[in-house]
Design a protein around this motif. Sequence first.
Motif: not given
Length: 490
Positions: A433-442
């Motif tokens: 679920i932590l993968w959703f953080i990556a596009p937010l930070l990008l």
Amino acid sequence: MENRKPAHPDALPFCVDLDGTLIRTDLTFESLLSVLKRAPWTLFLLPLWLLRGKSHLKHQLATRAHLDTTVLPYNPAVVELTRAARAAGRTTVLVTGSHEQLAQRIAEDLSLFDQVLATQAGTNLIGSNKARRLDEVFGQGNYEYVANAHVDLAVWRSAAAAVTVNAPRRVVRQVVAMGKPHKDLPASGNPLRVWLRAIRIQQWVKNSLLFIPILTAHEVLNLEAVVDGLIAFVCFGVCASATYIVNDLLDLDADRHHHKKKNRPFAAGTLSVQWGIASVVGLMLTSLLLALALPLGFQLSLLGYLVTTLLYSLWLKRVASLDVLVLAGLYTLRIIAGGFATGIALSFWLLAFSMFIFLSLALVKRVAELVEVRKRETVAKATLGKLRGREYDTEDIPVLQSLGTSSGYLAVLVLALYIHSTEVFELYRRPEILWFIAPLLLLWVTRLWVVTARGYMDEDPIFYAVKDPETWATAMAVVLIMLAATFWPL
């Protein structure tokens, strides 16, 4: 001493003190800071100069200092009084304990004074020395004196009229008791608010990085760790405030040439250099004493932060590229200090992510400053040259933008690699679920750099982020994702 017949009050010579009166600062202390900034080793020569008298000390400082007298914080009320006196045909005199070399430059800059009386070799022109000199030139009781301090009481006693400027209340009362014509120009502004600006209380938000180890290790319910984190937060806040004041004192000239920084308390003269030096000593001692309640690792981290920031103020910030690496390191050092304070081991992933993301933010700070310089170049239709006090030029903007965006994206890459590491399974039930953080930070990094390129960025990106609603929305989304990854059923 000659006693002359007193002139009419409106025709009296108008004698104006310099330090703390005509200017909201003290040239001797400003000269001292200028000399120490350029040659710190001269600190060891000060006692030798002082042994030969204060006038000799002032001479040595004045000949070595590099002060731009055109941007000193002049008191507009005193300037206007002097201008009015001169327009009325009165003799205007600049009479000061500062060295004559500096006093003459100020008189030439303002073109308001008919005569300059200042400290010369063998004569420190303050207090009774100043009173005797004025009595010799104009006669006792035959001049009006404008000043601000207790040491000036000896002159006011010999003067025919007095003007007090930003003087302590007890001094004003003593002048009033003399029974002479008197005018008071009191200080304005809220002292507490001025001091809060000087210590940059809003910048304490950066020290919330000390709590990152507690959050990433899921130790928010560990009361002992939280209390130790709070003590560490105060230690770093007090220490950082001391270093901010040091930086402001060493950057007086550069700040006075800056469109925003010229309003900082020490640059604007709303706080004296003397009080700044005293507050630095007090704040540093307070911080170091509080640190004794925490582990040795934290104490060494705090000491490392203090030494590095002082070196940054004195030298490192003027070394291109190295300055942004140091800024990024200081942010990361806060996280390391938080780990030592709370006894929580830091992971390689956290440190790698921190270094890249903070390098990006440090570059944002430099690019924002350069974009502002470029905007002012466009308005002035002139080339302003390098960023004052820094080794950067507006031509460096493209390469710094490239480095900054790359660093921000590398931080997101480190996060992606962390999600697939073995450590993540010890903390999260559903790490995918932590993968959703990556596009937010990008998205956040990209927007940050677009805002900077358009010239909307405050010069401190951390402070900008605290005020930015979209940053808060991103942070809340990240927290919700971390909670979901932690508690989502298998």
